[in-house]
Scaffold this motif. Structure first.
Motif, PDB file in Angstrom:
ATOM      1  N   THR A 761       5.680   1.602 -21.569  1.00 36.50           N
ATOM      2  CA  THR A 761       5.208   0.703 -22.639  1.00 36.50           C
ATOM      3  C   THR A 761       5.345   1.319 -24.021  1.00 36.50           C
ATOM      4  OG1 THR A 761       3.639  -0.300 -21.113  1.00 36.50           O
ATOM      5  CG2 THR A 761       3.204  -0.596 -23.462  1.00 36.50           C
ATOM      6  N   LEU A 762       4.839   2.531 -24.216  1.00 37.23           N
ATOM      7  CA  LEU A 762       4.799   3.093 -25.556  1.00 37.23           C
ATOM      8  C   LEU A 762       6.172   3.527 -26.049  1.00 37.23           C
ATOM      9  CD1 LEU A 762       1.471   5.125 -25.700  1.00 37.23           C
ATOM     10  CD2 LEU A 762       1.957   2.767 -26.338  1.00 37.23           C
ATOM     11  N   VAL A 763       7.093   3.778 -25.142  1.00 39.52           N
ATOM     12  CA  VAL A 763       8.450   4.128 -25.561  1.00 39.52           C
ATOM     13  C   VAL A 763       9.103   2.930 -26.239  1.00 39.52           C
ATOM     14  CG1 VAL A 763      10.737   4.848 -24.742  1.00 39.52           C
ATOM     15  CG2 VAL A 763       8.673   5.878 -23.771  1.00 39.52           C
ATOM     16  N   GLN A 764       8.699   1.725 -25.811  1.00 43.07           N
ATOM     17  CA  GLN A 764       9.263   0.503 -26.387  1.00 43.07           C
ATOM     18  C   GLN A 764       8.561   0.097 -27.681  1.00 43.07           C
ATOM     19  OE1 GLN A 764       9.651  -2.669 -23.358  1.00 43.07           O
ATOM     20  NE2 GLN A 764       8.982  -1.133 -21.882  1.00 43.07           N
ATOM     21  N   CYS A 765       7.511   0.810 -28.043  1.00 43.42           N
ATOM     22  CA  CYS A 765       6.686   0.433 -29.205  1.00 43.42           C
ATOM     23  C   CYS A 765       7.067   1.303 -30.391  1.00 43.42           C
ATOM     24  CB  CYS A 765       5.208   0.595 -28.862  1.00 43.42           C
ATOM     25  SG  CYS A 765       4.094   0.156 -30.205  1.00 43.42           S
ATOM     26  N   ASP A 766       7.769   0.725 -31.350  1.00 46.32           N
ATOM     27  CA  ASP A 766       8.203   1.466 -32.526  1.00 46.32           C
ATOM     28  C   ASP A 766       6.995   1.862 -33.362  1.00 46.32           C
ATOM     29  OD1 ASP A 766       9.918   2.586 -34.375  1.00 46.32           O
ATOM     30  OD2 ASP A 766      10.170   0.728 -35.505  1.00 46.32           O
ATOM     31  N   GLY A 767       6.838   3.151 -33.590  1.00 42.57           N
ATOM     32  CA  GLY A 767       5.722   3.652 -34.375  1.00 42.57           C
ATOM     33  C   GLY A 767       4.621   4.261 -33.539  1.00 42.57           C
ATOM     34  N   ALA A 768       4.682   4.100 -32.212  1.00 43.15           N
ATOM     35  CA  ALA A 768       3.622   4.634 -31.360  1.00 43.15           C
ATOM     36  C   ALA A 768       3.584   6.155 -31.414  1.00 43.15           C
ATOM     37  CB  ALA A 768       3.811   4.153 -29.925  1.00 43.15           C
ATOM     38  N   ALA A 769       4.746   6.792 -31.359  1.00 40.80           N
ATOM     39  CA  ALA A 769       4.789   8.254 -31.374  1.00 40.80           C
ATOM     40  C   ALA A 769       4.237   8.803 -32.687  1.00 40.80           C
ATOM     41  CB  ALA A 769       6.227   8.725 -31.161  1.00 40.80           C
ATOM     42  N   SER A 770       4.545   8.117 -33.790  1.00 40.83           N
ATOM     43  CA  SER A 770       4.046   8.549 -35.094  1.00 40.83           C
ATOM     44  C   SER A 770       2.527   8.478 -35.144  1.00 40.83           C
ATOM     45  CB  SER A 770       4.659   7.671 -36.187  1.00 40.83           C
ATOM     46  OG  SER A 770       4.090   7.967 -37.445  1.00 40.83           O
ATOM     47  N   LEU A 771       1.940   7.407 -34.630  1.00 43.08           N
ATOM     48  CA  LEU A 771       0.485   7.272 -34.631  1.00 43.08           C
ATOM     49  C   LEU A 771      -0.173   8.272 -33.686  1.00 43.08           C
ATOM     50  CD1 LEU A 771      -0.282   3.456 -34.867  1.00 43.08           C
ATOM     51  CD2 LEU A 771      -0.716   5.225 -36.558  1.00 43.08           C
ATOM     52  N   LEU A 772       0.465   8.547 -32.566  1.00 41.74           N
ATOM     53  CA  LEU A 772      -0.085   9.533 -31.636  1.00 41.74           C
ATOM     54  C   LEU A 772      -0.163  10.904 -32.308  1.00 41.74           C
ATOM     55  CD1 LEU A 772       1.669   8.508 -28.307  1.00 41.74           C
ATOM     56  CD2 LEU A 772      -0.798   8.563 -28.714  1.00 41.74           C
ATOM     57  N   GLU A 773       0.887  11.242 -33.052  1.00 43.74           N
ATOM     58  CA  GLU A 773       0.897  12.541 -33.738  1.00 43.74           C
ATOM     59  C   GLU A 773      -0.214  12.595 -34.787  1.00 43.74           C
ATOM     60  OE1 GLU A 773       3.883  15.353 -36.411  1.00 43.74           O
ATOM     61  OE2 GLU A 773       4.557  13.413 -35.689  1.00 43.74           O
ATOM     62  N   ARG A 774      -0.402  11.473 -35.552  1.00 47.79           N
ATOM     63  CA  ARG A 774      -1.400  11.468 -36.620  1.00 47.79           C
ATOM     64  C   ARG A 774      -2.824  11.457 -36.074  1.00 47.79           C
ATOM     65  NH1 ARG A 774      -1.632   6.354 -40.478  1.00 47.79           N
ATOM     66  NH2 ARG A 774       0.488   7.029 -40.975  1.00 47.79           N
ATOM     67  N   THR A 775      -3.053  10.710 -35.011  1.00 43.25           N
ATOM     68  CA  THR A 775      -4.432  10.473 -34.567  1.00 43.25           C
ATOM     69  C   THR A 775      -4.945  11.485 -33.548  1.00 43.25           C
ATOM     70  OG1 THR A 775      -3.614   8.939 -32.879  1.00 43.25           O
ATOM     71  CG2 THR A 775      -4.288   7.992 -34.992  1.00 43.25           C
ATOM     72  N   CYS A 776      -4.049  12.047 -32.760  1.00 41.60           N
ATOM     73  CA  CYS A 776      -4.567  12.978 -31.745  1.00 41.60           C
ATOM     74  C   CYS A 776      -3.709  14.228 -31.574  1.00 41.60           C
ATOM     75  CB  CYS A 776      -4.746  12.270 -30.406  1.00 41.60           C
ATOM     76  SG  CYS A 776      -3.285  11.466 -29.759  1.00 41.60           S
ATOM     77  N   GLY A 777      -2.759  14.439 -32.488  1.00 39.80           N
ATOM     78  CA  GLY A 777      -2.054  15.727 -32.545  1.00 39.80           C
ATOM     79  C   GLY A 777      -1.125  16.006 -31.390  1.00 39.80           C
ATOM     80  N   VAL A 778      -0.385  15.001 -30.929  1.00 43.92           N
ATOM     81  CA  VAL A 778       0.617  15.269 -29.886  1.00 43.92           C
ATOM     82  C   VAL A 778       1.992  15.275 -30.533  1.00 43.92           C
ATOM     83  CG1 VAL A 778      -0.791  14.218 -28.102  1.00 43.92           C
ATOM     84  CG2 VAL A 778       0.895  12.825 -29.278  1.00 43.92           C
ATOM     85  N   THR A 779       2.898  16.046 -29.961  1.00 46.59           N
ATOM     86  CA  THR A 779       4.262  16.127 -30.493  1.00 46.59           C
ATOM     87  C   THR A 779       5.196  15.392 -29.563  1.00 46.59           C
ATOM     88  OG1 THR A 779       4.550  18.229 -29.335  1.00 46.59           O
ATOM     89  CG2 THR A 779       3.863  18.327 -31.629  1.00 46.59           C
ATOM     90  N   GLY A 780       5.766  14.337 -30.086  1.00 51.36           N
ATOM     91  CA  GLY A 780       6.747  13.606 -29.306  1.00 51.36           C
ATOM     92  C   GLY A 780       6.112  12.824 -28.175  1.00 51.36           C
ATOM     93  N   LEU A 781       6.932  12.000 -27.563  1.00 53.15           N
ATOM     94  CA  LEU A 781       6.522  11.235 -26.384  1.00 53.15           C
ATOM     95  C   LEU A 781       7.757  11.169 -25.489  1.00 53.15           C
ATOM     96  CD1 LEU A 781       4.444   9.546 -24.838  1.00 53.15           C
ATOM     97  CD2 LEU A 781       5.241   7.543 -26.099  1.00 53.15           C
ATOM     98  N   SER A 782       7.847  12.113 -24.569  1.00 54.06           N
ATOM     99  CA  SER A 782       9.049  12.261 -23.755  1.00 54.06           C
ATOM    100  C   SER A 782       8.883  11.581 -22.407  1.00 54.06           C
ATOM    101  CB  SER A 782       9.361  13.745 -23.537  1.00 54.06           C
ATOM    102  OG  SER A 782       9.435  14.419 -24.775  1.00 54.06           O
ATOM    103  N   ILE A 783       9.967  10.980 -21.940  1.00 55.23           N
ATOM    104  CA  ILE A 783       9.955  10.347 -20.624  1.00 55.23           C
ATOM    105  C   ILE A 783      10.339  11.373 -19.571  1.00 55.23           C
ATOM    106  CG2 ILE A 783      10.947   8.510 -19.220  1.00 55.23           C
ATOM    107  CD1 ILE A 783      11.628   7.013 -21.773  1.00 55.23           C
ATOM    108  N   VAL A 784       9.586  11.409 -18.485  1.00 55.53           N
ATOM    109  CA  VAL A 784       9.899  12.306 -17.367  1.00 55.53           C
ATOM    110  C   VAL A 784       9.922  11.504 -16.078  1.00 55.53           C
ATOM    111  CG1 VAL A 784       8.949  14.374 -18.473  1.00 55.53           C
ATOM    112  CG2 VAL A 784       7.478  12.917 -17.061  1.00 55.53           C
ATOM    113  N   ASP A 785      10.636  12.054 -15.097  1.00 53.96           N
ATOM    114  CA  ASP A 785      10.708  11.395 -13.792  1.00 53.96           C
ATOM    115  C   ASP A 785       9.756  12.015 -12.777  1.00 53.96           C
ATOM    116  OD1 ASP A 785      12.744   9.487 -14.446  1.00 53.96           O
ATOM    117  OD2 ASP A 785      14.157  11.159 -14.504  1.00 53.96           O
ATOM    118  N   GLU A 786       9.170  13.160 -13.154  1.00 58.52           N
ATOM    119  CA  GLU A 786       8.179  13.794 -12.283  1.00 58.52           C
ATOM    120  C   GLU A 786       7.217  14.592 -13.145  1.00 58.52           C
ATOM    121  OE1 GLU A 786      10.733  17.779 -11.131  1.00 58.52           O
ATOM    122  OE2 GLU A 786      10.641  16.107  -9.719  1.00 58.52           O
ATOM    123  N   GLU A 787       6.126  14.986 -12.561  1.00 57.32           N
ATOM    124  CA  GLU A 787       5.089  15.683 -13.308  1.00 57.32           C
ATOM    125  C   GLU A 787       5.578  17.032 -13.802  1.00 57.32           C
ATOM    126  OE1 GLU A 787       0.616  17.594 -12.628  1.00 57.32           O
ATOM    127  OE2 GLU A 787       1.665  16.586 -10.990  1.00 57.32           O
TER     128      GLU A 787
END
Length: 874
Positions: A761-787
């Motif tokens: 869901t969030l990969v399809q949402c333009d601006g989600a990664a930017s807000l995640l970085e601003r609001t909770c300090g995460v870098t990037g939002l990478s897709i993975v196929d396993e943990e």
């Protein structure tokens, strides 16, 4: 700006501004009208919780109508309240050492009008404190000249068409107020009483007699028979014999009638036609004498022979030893019965045979019943149709005369045995001269009826009479009215009668909808009353919490037709809500003052787009709530949206980091959204929203909040809204993990999302990664196929995420946490499924509500599946 919202300073200033600008005033124009007539409070009244509830709802509806393009007209007024007002004036005079009996009618009425002018407008002034946006220039009074003329005209018209008559009937009498009451003005309640078993000895001197059981031994002097059931074997052969009334030794017959209940008391009933409606009917069937042993003020009359001048209840106690001494009191026993009391004075009512004026109701009721059955008048909630139907199908003639001085004096004049009904004495004199042929008759030869009309006889004309004028333009434009807001307890006293009068004189319904409010009760479900000490001072509540806080507190717990369990904590919640809005204003204003021309980044743009769509969706929900009169749900929706969505999420997410500039477009978006929120919230909390509006924009250019168009509702971008729901859940979970493991905000953490058959869901949402970085300090939002190795797993609303943290994860604790989440998710799914499977819900709930529950079930199942997959991976 002040740190806290100050309602005491704001409310009077804002209300004066509205009045000065004439926002409450309505005159006919090209717009469609939306009209409410205020249920007129008694001139004796002061603001109480019932008034607060009723008038808050009316004000919400009228303010909303103004915002949605209607020519909104709310007509205020007061009721002369014959019984209550006369009692107040008599009490005032008594304190001055003056008795009503020592003065003329005209002298008394001078005092009454003086009292009305001094106290009669208090409650309307108090409603201004609440924020009531009435057209005060239209304020009406049920005894003002226009309304009085309408009342007299209606009486004369009914009389001339044979729908009103004068007759001898058994009526309900209030010995304290010394006036007749309508059946609806008598309140019945279960009370403890005592049955007296008394022996009426044989008149022929033979030993023994017949034992009757009565609650009222003080009226035996007015007995004219003893009645038994014809099939009661205990009294076979006794019908026709005579017995003696104890103490006065008067002979009366034993009669038989099917009315008698053999199982009550002894099965033998003393018949007192003057003091019981059922006994009166018995007496009519059997030709019995009518003997009255009570005076109008409830004392034993001269003709009774004993206990003369004694109060009826004192006489009841005094007669007991007399009966014992005579050897005729067999026994007494306690029992519970329904006692009728006057709604106004609380005195025990006295059935009394009297010459009164009546309206024939059966013909008037037929079209009024049909109007509600076919929903020309719709009831909210609809189940009150059953109560209405019961009243109308069992309607009785309406006794409209009252033995009072304060009120509309009945327009009937007497000459010997003749009655002349006319609008004026001059017209009556013409009728008398023509009827008798005595042209020499003078006005002094006629005697006007002393009685006044029942207060409700003026109130039943209220929706029409408030618009009566010289040219009829107002009546033509504003009538029929739109919505009546009233309590269910006067559904027959007032609502039904208004429908009847409207069809009688205008051939149509007086209003389209009736919104029934419930009873205001305390937390123990007791009706609020002065005697119980559980009714708060309405004005003090406004002083303590502000008008908006009180309005919020009342509406937050007020389902249509359901009783309101008032809790002062809700008013405190409303005050806190006002302060929350004020704090938001301070923040948004500071952004407006400090904003720069910085370009929006993708996260900021996402916030602005989301707020626009969320407001559009909330506006659509509000439209639906207003259509269905779900006002309590509407204020809760707005509260949740403002507190959780706008303040806790949008404003927090929009805050620039230290040293960064606030983009002007984001500041404008925050302000624009806030103004729309104020517009949506204004009908519920008018003062704080108007003040915020004034602070944010130039009202001289943009207009005031009160007259601003309501933001249009419509289909929102559900995809975008769902994406931000997911985003907010991820932000919440990341913040929880940081707090749990004490990871500083400055330390950036990588975030991964698991791919499941397509882009998350969030990969399809333009601006989600930017807000995640601003609001909770995460870098990037990478897709993975396993943990990823060593990452902390958590579940969003739809997808599975992994946060790479600089601390090791306690796998055992994590499994326990997931198991707890699974148990909660299973319980949620089970409860939603049970609700959907309940036939009462699936068959009666609106389609959109059922659809919403089904979507909740699908989302719950998806979440449960994802949790189980996570615990499997563990």
């Amino acid at each position: 700006m002040e740190a806290h919202y100050n309602p005491a300073e704001t409310e009077s200033r804002i209300y004066a501004r509205w009045l000065e600008k004439g926002y409450f005033r309505s005159t006919p124009d090209e717009r469609p009208p939306y009209t409410i007539v205020m249920p007129p409070p008694n001139v004796t009244g002061v603001l109480h919780m019932g008034h607060m509830l009723n008038n808050t709802i009316q004000d919400i509806l009228i303010r909303r109508a103004r915002q949605t393009g209607y020519n909104a007209c709310w007509v205020p007024g007061t009721d002369h309240a014959s019984i209550a007002t006369e009692a107040k004036v008599v009490q005032m005079l008594r304190q001055q050492g003056i008795r009503k009996s020592d003065m003329s009618r005209e002298q008394f009425l001078e005092y009454a009008w003086e009292w009305k002018e001094k106290y009669g407008g208090i409650i309307l002034d108090q409603l201004r404190r609440l924020g009531a946006s009435c057209d005060w220039e239209r304020t009406a009074f049920t005894m003002d000249p226009v309304r009085s003329q309408a009342v007299i005209r209606a009486f004369v018209d009914l009389y001339r068409r044979g729908k009103l008559y004068r007759g001898q009937r058994m009526i309900q009498w209030d010995p304290e107020a010394q006036t007749v009451l309508s059946n609806e003005e008598v309140l019945y309640q279960s009370e403890q009483a005592r049955l007296y078993h008394i022996c009426y000895r044989w008149a022929d001197g033979q030993p023994g007699g017949i034992v009757i059981a009565t609650q009222r031994p003080e009226t035996i002097m007015a007995d004219t028979a003893v009645c038994v059931h014809p099939n009661d074997p205990r009294y076979t052969g006794l019908v026709g014999r005579k017995v003696l009334i104890p103490l006065i030794e008067k002979a009366i017959p034993i009669i038989a009638d099917d009315y008698i209940d053999p199982d009550f008391g002894t099965g033998a009933l003393k018949v007192t036609p003057a003091h019981d409606p059922n006994d009166y009917e018995l007496g009519q069937r059997h030709g019995l004498e009518v003997v009255d042993c009570l005076t109008a003020d409830g004392r034993i009359a001269d003709g009774a022979g004993i206990l003369i001048g004694m109060d009826r209840f004192e006489a009841r106690e005094a007669i007991r030893p007399m009966l014992e001494a005579a050897g005729v009191l067999i026994k007494t026993e306690d029992y519970t019965t329904n006692i009728g009391r006057s709604e106004r004075t609380r005195a025990v009512v006295e059935p009394r045979l009297s010459l009164q004026w009546f309206v024939r109701m059966k013909d008037l009721a037929a079209p009024a019943l049909e109007a509600v059955e076919n929903e020309s008048v719709s009831f909210i909630p609809s189940h009150f149709k059953n109560t209405y139907r019961h009243w109308m199908e069992n309607i009785r003639d309406w006794c409209i005369s009252r033995q009072l001085w304060w009120g509309h004096r009945i327009p009937a004049w007497y000459l010997d045995d003749e009655i002349f009904v006319a609008e004026t004495m001059e017209e009556a004199l013409v009728l008398a001269r023509n009827k008798t042929g005595r042209q020499e008759l003078l006005a002094s030869d006629l005697r006007q009826e002393e009685d006044v009309l029942d207060t409700w006889f003026s109130s039943w004309l209220w929706p029409m009479s408030v618009f009566e004028g010289d040219d009829g333009a107002d009546l033509k434009y504003y009538f029929p009215t739109s919505t009546l807001v009233t309590g269910w307890d006067i559904i027959f006293l007032w609502v039904a009668r208004m429908v009847m009068s409207s069809y009688e004189w205008h051939g149509r319904a007086p209003f389209a909808q009736v919104y029934f409010t419930g009873m205001v009760r305390d937390q123990q479900r007791r009706k609020m009353s002065k005697s119980l000490g559980n009714s708060p001072d309405a004005l003090q509540l406004i002083n303590d919490y502000g008008a908006d806080g009180v309005r919020f507190g009342i509406l937050a717990s007020s389902p249509a037709g359901g009783d309101l369990l008032f809790d002062e904590k809700l008013c405190a919640q409303g005050r806190n809500f006002s302060n929350k809005l004020w704090n938001a204003l301070r923040l948004v204003r500071s952004w407006k003052d400090q904003a720069s021309g910085t370009e929006l980044n993708t996260g900021d743009a996402l916030l602005v787009r989301w707020l626009e769509q969320r407001i559009q969706g909330v506006a659509a929900e509000l439209d639906q709530d207003f259509t269905q009169f779900r006002l309590s749900e509407a204020i809760k929706l707005l509260y949740s949206f403002v507190w959780d969505d706008y303040c806790s999420f949008f404003l927090e997410a929009a805050k620039p980091r230290s040293g960064q500039a606030m983009p002007a477009m984001l500041a404008d978006g925050a302000q624009s959204g806030f103004l729309q929120i104020c517009s949506l919230l204004h009908p519920f909390m008018p003062f704080v929203t108007e003040e915020i509006w004034q602070q944010l924009c130039n009202a001289e250019v943009a207009g005031d909040c009160m007259v601003s168009p309501c933001p249009p509702g419509g289909p929102a971008d559900e995809v975008l809204l769902a994406q931000v729901v997911e985003l907010r859940e991820v932000i919440r979970k990341v913040r929880e993990l940081r707090a749990r493991h004490r990871i500083k905000r400055e330390e950036s953490l990588p975030l991964y999302v698991l791919r499941r058959g397509g882009n998350p869901t969030l990969v399809q949402c333009d601006g989600a990664a930017s807000l995640l970085e601003r609001t909770c300090g995460v870098t990037g939002l990478s897709i993975v196929d396993e943990e990823p190795s060593g990452a902390q797993a958590f579940l969003g609303m739809r997808d599975s995420y992994y946060l790479q943290m600089p601390v090791s994860v306690d796998r055992v604790a994590e499994r326990l946490r997931l198991e707890e989440e699974i148990r909660y998710a299973e319980g949620f799914v089970q409860s939603v499924r049970a609700k959907i499977d309940n036939p009462r819900f699936s068959q009666s709930a609106p389609a959109e509500v059922v659809e919403r529950e089904q979507q909740k079930l699908q989302d719950g199942l998806a979440r449960l599946q994802a949790l189980k997959e996570q615990i499997g991976e563990e």
